[in-house]
Design a protein around this motif. Structure first.
Motif, PDB file in Angstrom:
ATOM      1  N   GLU A  14       0.815  -1.216   0.000  1.00  0.00           N
ATOM      2  CA  GLU A  14       0.000   0.000   0.000  1.00  0.00           C
ATOM      3  C   GLU A  14       0.850   1.269   0.000  1.00  0.00           C
ATOM      4  OE1 GLU A  14       0.586  -1.082   4.375  1.00  0.00           O
ATOM      5  OE2 GLU A  14       0.347  -2.171   2.492  1.00  0.00           O
ATOM      6  N   MET A  15       2.168   1.131   0.151  1.00  0.00           N
ATOM      7  CA  MET A  15       3.064   2.293   0.204  1.00  0.00           C
ATOM      8  C   MET A  15       3.964   2.415  -1.028  1.00  0.00           C
ATOM      9  SD  MET A  15       2.178   3.724   3.014  1.00  0.00           S
ATOM     10  CE  MET A  15       3.466   4.892   3.417  1.00  0.00           C
ATOM     11  N   ILE A  16       3.812   1.516  -1.992  1.00  0.00           N
ATOM     12  CA  ILE A  16       4.686   1.526  -3.171  1.00  0.00           C
ATOM     13  C   ILE A  16       4.599   2.856  -3.918  1.00  0.00           C
ATOM     14  CG2 ILE A  16       5.065   0.511  -5.463  1.00  0.00           C
ATOM     15  CD1 ILE A  16       4.502  -2.225  -4.147  1.00  0.00           C
ATOM     16  N   LEU A  52       9.782  -6.236  -3.123  1.00  0.00           N
ATOM     17  CA  LEU A  52      11.134  -6.127  -2.596  1.00  0.00           C
ATOM     18  C   LEU A  52      11.830  -4.943  -3.243  1.00  0.00           C
ATOM     19  CD1 LEU A  52      12.294  -9.859  -2.688  1.00  0.00           C
ATOM     20  CD2 LEU A  52      11.664  -8.520  -0.669  1.00  0.00           C
ATOM     21  N   LEU A  53      12.610  -4.245  -2.436  1.00  0.00           N
ATOM     22  CA  LEU A  53      13.490  -3.202  -2.940  1.00  0.00           C
ATOM     23  C   LEU A  53      14.906  -3.737  -2.880  1.00  0.00           C
ATOM     24  CD1 LEU A  53      12.017  -0.180  -0.966  1.00  0.00           C
ATOM     25  CD2 LEU A  53      11.698  -0.653  -3.407  1.00  0.00           C
ATOM     26  N   ASP A  85      10.959   5.265   5.928  1.00  0.00           N
ATOM     27  CA  ASP A  85      10.915   4.064   6.775  1.00  0.00           C
ATOM     28  C   ASP A  85       9.510   3.472   6.910  1.00  0.00           C
ATOM     29  OD1 ASP A  85      13.643   4.355   7.031  1.00  0.00           O
ATOM     30  OD2 ASP A  85      13.630   4.575   9.218  1.00  0.00           O
ATOM     31  N   PRO A  86       8.458   4.285   7.055  1.00  0.00           N
ATOM     32  CA  PRO A  86       7.124   3.691   7.174  1.00  0.00           C
ATOM     33  C   PRO A  86       6.671   2.936   5.910  1.00  0.00           C
ATOM     34  CG  PRO A  86       7.098   5.929   8.011  1.00  0.00           C
ATOM     35  CD  PRO A  86       8.426   5.725   7.320  1.00  0.00           C
ATOM     36  N   CYS A  87       7.320   3.202   4.793  1.00  0.00           N
ATOM     37  CA  CYS A  87       7.002   2.504   3.554  1.00  0.00           C
ATOM     38  C   CYS A  87       7.636   1.110   3.512  1.00  0.00           C
ATOM     39  CB  CYS A  87       7.507   3.284   2.339  1.00  0.00           C
ATOM     40  SG  CYS A  87       6.804   4.931   2.146  1.00  0.00           S
ATOM     41  N   GLN A  88       8.664   0.919   4.311  1.00  0.00           N
ATOM     42  CA  GLN A  88       9.492  -0.280   4.223  1.00  0.00           C
ATOM     43  C   GLN A  88       9.059  -1.357   5.212  1.00  0.00           C
ATOM     44  OE1 GLN A  88      13.280   1.535   4.977  1.00  0.00           O
ATOM     45  NE2 GLN A  88      13.464   2.315   2.894  1.00  0.00           N
TER      46      GLN A  88
END
Length: 110
Positions: A14-16, A52-53, A85-88
């Protein structure tokens, strides 16, 4: 001496789009701090649907630990991380002090 370094972390589905938006316009002060930390050729790749990043950079300094500590103390970089950070989603297998999980280089050719 240059050292190639790779790292991996999850990204919340949901943060991509937010993560992409942030990295389409990285703050100039953050880019300056990256460069001042002796990092060059920094690239982040996204793999969907696994979310994955994969990060890659070339480190051109003498003391990676000290350079990363200096980066971590930078107030602008700290603020940037409050957005990224909240995206990861860090890997469960990461080392205790890692956000991104460092990877071992097993092959390279020029």
């Amino acid at each position: 001496m240059m050292q190639r370094m790779g790292m991996v972390i999850g990204v919340k589905p949901e943060m991509i789009e937010e993560y992409k938006r942030l990295h389409a316009a990285v703050w100039p002060q953050v880019l300056k701090q990256i460069r001042n930390s002796n990092i060059r050729n920094y690239t982040i790749f996204l793999r969907e649907p696994e979310n994955l990043l994969f990060g890659y950079w070339e480190y051109h300094g003498e003391d990676f630990t000290a350079d990363m500590a200096k980066m971590a103390k930078d107030p602008v970089t700290q603020e940037w991380w409050t957005h990224t950070d909240p995206c990861q989603s860090p890997l469960a297998s990461r080392a205790e002090d890692e956000q991104w999980s460092m990877m071992q280089e097993v092959f390279h050719t020029d």
